[in-house]
Design a protein around this motif. Sequence first.
Motif, mmCIF file in Angstrom:
data_model
loop_
_atom_site.group_PDB
_atom_site.id
_atom_site.type_symbol
_atom_site.label_atom_id
_atom_site.label_comp_id
_atom_site.label_asym_id
_atom_site.label_seq_id
_atom_site.Cartn_x
_atom_site.Cartn_y
_atom_site.Cartn_z
ATOM 1 N N ILE A 620 -2.779 -26.395 6.559
ATOM 2 C CA ILE A 620 -1.886 -25.740 5.598
ATOM 3 C C ILE A 620 -1.856 -24.223 5.749
ATOM 4 N N ALA A 621 -2.379 -23.735 6.867
ATOM 5 C CA ALA A 621 -2.515 -22.287 7.028
ATOM 6 C C ALA A 621 -1.184 -21.549 7.020
ATOM 7 N N GLU A 622 -0.092 -22.285 7.287
ATOM 8 C CA GLU A 622 1.196 -21.608 7.287
ATOM 9 C C GLU A 622 1.666 -21.260 5.878
ATOM 10 N N TYR A 623 1.089 -21.932 4.905
ATOM 11 C CA TYR A 623 1.582 -21.753 3.532
ATOM 12 C C TYR A 623 0.589 -21.032 2.608
ATOM 13 N N TYR A 624 -0.679 -21.025 2.971
ATOM 14 C CA TYR A 624 -1.668 -20.418 2.074
ATOM 15 C C TYR A 624 -2.613 -19.507 2.833
ATOM 16 N N LYS A 625 -2.987 -18.421 2.173
ATOM 17 C CA LYS A 625 -4.008 -17.554 2.738
ATOM 18 C C LYS A 625 -5.359 -18.062 2.231
ATOM 19 N N PRO A 626 -6.364 -18.073 3.114
ATOM 20 C CA PRO A 626 -7.646 -18.638 2.707
ATOM 21 C C PRO A 626 -8.219 -17.985 1.437
ATOM 22 N N GLU A 627 -8.162 -16.646 1.343
ATOM 23 C CA GLU A 627 -8.833 -15.990 0.223
ATOM 24 C C GLU A 627 -8.245 -16.370 -1.140
ATOM 25 N N GLU A 628 -6.953 -16.708 -1.154
ATOM 26 C CA GLU A 628 -6.347 -17.022 -2.454
ATOM 27 C C GLU A 628 -6.691 -18.436 -2.918
ATOM 28 N N LEU A 629 -7.373 -19.202 -2.076
ATOM 29 C CA LEU A 629 -7.664 -20.593 -2.432
ATOM 30 C C LEU A 629 -9.074 -20.787 -2.981
ATOM 31 N N ILE A 630 -9.922 -19.791 -2.794
ATOM 32 C CA ILE A 630 -11.315 -19.965 -3.215
ATOM 33 C C ILE A 630 -11.382 -20.119 -4.728
ATOM 34 N N GLY A 631 -12.120 -21.108 -5.165
ATOM 35 C CA GLY A 631 -12.238 -21.372 -6.600
ATOM 36 C C GLY A 631 -11.222 -22.371 -7.104
ATOM 37 N N LYS A 632 -10.249 -22.702 -6.261
ATOM 38 C CA LYS A 632 -9.185 -23.608 -6.689
ATOM 39 C C LYS A 632 -9.704 -25.051 -6.709
ATOM 40 N N GLN A 633 -9.242 -25.787 -7.741
ATOM 41 C CA GLN A 633 -9.641 -27.193 -7.819
ATOM 42 C C GLN A 633 -8.574 -28.058 -7.138
ATOM 43 N N VAL A 634 -9.025 -29.057 -6.396
ATOM 44 C CA VAL A 634 -8.100 -29.895 -5.627
ATOM 45 C C VAL A 634 -8.479 -31.363 -5.774
ATOM 46 N N SER A 635 -7.583 -32.245 -5.309
ATOM 47 C CA SER A 635 -7.908 -33.660 -5.204
ATOM 48 C C SER A 635 -8.246 -33.951 -3.748
ATOM 49 N N ILE A 636 -9.243 -34.773 -3.552
ATOM 50 C CA ILE A 636 -9.675 -35.025 -2.180
ATOM 51 C C ILE A 636 -10.093 -36.473 -1.990
#
Length: 680
Positions: A620-636
Amino acid sequence: MENKDIKRYTVTTALPYANGPVHIGHLAGVYVPADIYVRYLRANHRDVAFIGGSDEHGVPITIKARKEGLSPQNIVDRYHNIIKKSFEDFGISFDIYSRTSSETHHKTASEFFKKLYDEDKFIVKTNEQYYDADNKMFLADRYITGTCPHCGFEKAYGDQCESCGTSLSATDLINPKSAVSGNVPVMKETKHWYLPLDKYEPWLKEWIIDGHKNDWRPNVYGQCKSWIDSGLHPRAVTRDLDWGVKVPIEDAEGKVLYVWFDAPIGYISATKELTPDWEKYWKSKDTKLVHFIGKDNIVFHCIIFPTMLKAEGSYILPDNVPSNEFLNLEGDKISTSRNWAVWLHEYLEEFPDKQDVLRYVLTANAPETKDNDFTWKDFQTRNNSELVAILGNFVNRALVLTKKYFDGHIPLRGELTDFDKTTLEEIKTFPLRISSALETYHFREGLRELMNLARLGNKYLADTEPWKVWKTDPKRVETILNISLQIVANLSILGNPFLPFSMDKLRKMINFDIIDWNKSGDLDLLEEGHKLNKPSLLFDQIDDKAIENQINKLMETKKANILSEAKAKPAKPNIEFDDFAKMDIRTGTILEAEKVTKTKKLLKFLIDTGIDKRTVVSGIAEYYKPEELIGKQVSIIVNLAPKKLRGIESRGMILMAEDADGKLVFVAPVSDVKNGSEVK
RNA sequence: GGCGAGGUAGCUCAGUUGGUUAGAGCGCAUGAUUCAUAAUCAUGAGGUCGGCAGUUCAACCCUGCCUCUCGCUACCA
């Protein structure tokens, strides 16, 4: 530049694939420049074989046939006829337009293969492929469907998943099925012949990298260099399929030549059909072979086909492969499947007798050095302010004045002023200016020079003002119009390769039938007393209405495309609850995120799943920058089998929703929950 | 990520084995003109030649790094 030893030319154009009609992209890239080149050569008395034809083999045609309940031959007949007719009507002056389903072609391609086979030029490899036992056939590419291993789409093909766009190999598919019978296929050994391109690498280096550094276009040369430098591999020349040229040896039941192998041989077959004396066009050192193609065909025509010819041994090699870039339409890529195109057969109906307008626009704006954009607005402007205003207008002025003052007879050229003399001298320079552009495949520039000659004419009239001088010195007007008419006559010769229909019309108007390039630059093409026919307009204005209609038509297409893209995909077949229950989906929090080096799409995460902290890789690197995702909750999904990506073991998959434009969006709890919560 | 091609006036493009005021066409403005399909002709405005460094007496042109577009390729659990 111009090689004096060249006695004849073989000029080929890329074979259009007979599963659709021809559009302006094909024309601008290949057929219009090739036709200009050929008409120019003929006007120079060069012996030319101008070869074209339809490429009619290959899997996509068989699939289309199956879908429509027709035979492949039906399909190719349909498109071959449309294409052939539209080329004719458009004035692409092929000496022959043939097709690869012809008998001659099958024979020629077979013999070509057989010779390489007999001389041991191939290598043989055996591998396992899916096989439909009921239908006794191997399942190539699209003949096999199954579940895409990474998006789960159930109708993925053996070569590509149309849902996520990934290219696949048939063995990647989960639950593979035969597209023919629906049966589960079995693996079976199959044997194929390969052309060992790698063995020809040293020769290719010498021939292209050292030999054509300066005369091939940079885009062509660069592309070849890139391929050669990255190392060549043996390429299969046969396929398990029943549509195509049968592999002409024992032990090859149910096998045909791979399309890319048979198609270029089509150039040779077509030449054979053209003349029994075909060999001089292909095997004589004093013949210049030129392939006109689009940039998607560079590798085939610069590396693979030449290697085939070299391996065969008796053929000449291409002297040049002028390849154009792509033409876009109103800012978007031309696409057959999305109907984003201007189709030649439709243009011919909607703009009758305006072949030259399209030829002009496509040449003036040809994608010779980089991708270009075709817009209807530009089409209109180039017609109205160039063809009509500069070329058509000049011709009309000269002819109307001559009719008015001299009843359409060429007047005597009397005493010359200095301005007359410099103008006459300048006229003489145009043949060379245009021909040196054409000889080096600079068609845009050649056309520009042609228009400059018309500009010279307009300027000459404006400066000499015959309509004023007439009142005081009619003798002087005779000279002025004589010179103007010599410009007109020269235009008719020099313009013929570019604008054959209009120049034909012009020649009739001036009662003149020479198209011999050697006569161009002559200042007495029209002799004193020669009678002109009645003048009429060479080009007409194109009004806003006609342009609006075309733009509206494209808008409709765009709307239709948006609608069909917005439509949700149909649901997959029902599954049992147990199947669902097998998946273990949890909530987790991204602790660390970083880009995987040397990839465009991959991000590497450390995720707290509540159960453990694990590494997951996601594209997903084309859509998100790594630093803005830290702390985000996701489904896995936590119980997906681990998979190594770029050497990193990914344990799980983050759930994402994909929008129509491909953008990926996180599917996550709307408010925070504890990590490791089950999603069910 | 790798490789290739490209990034020059509002638009479409030229350009130079590096040399001093960077070109053309279309569009635009002003003027001239009326033979011509309101077409033509002249003049003019408009460009830090993708960005930053470097080599050089001198760079749009060579070198390095970066950036954007297109293509091929890898890659998308």
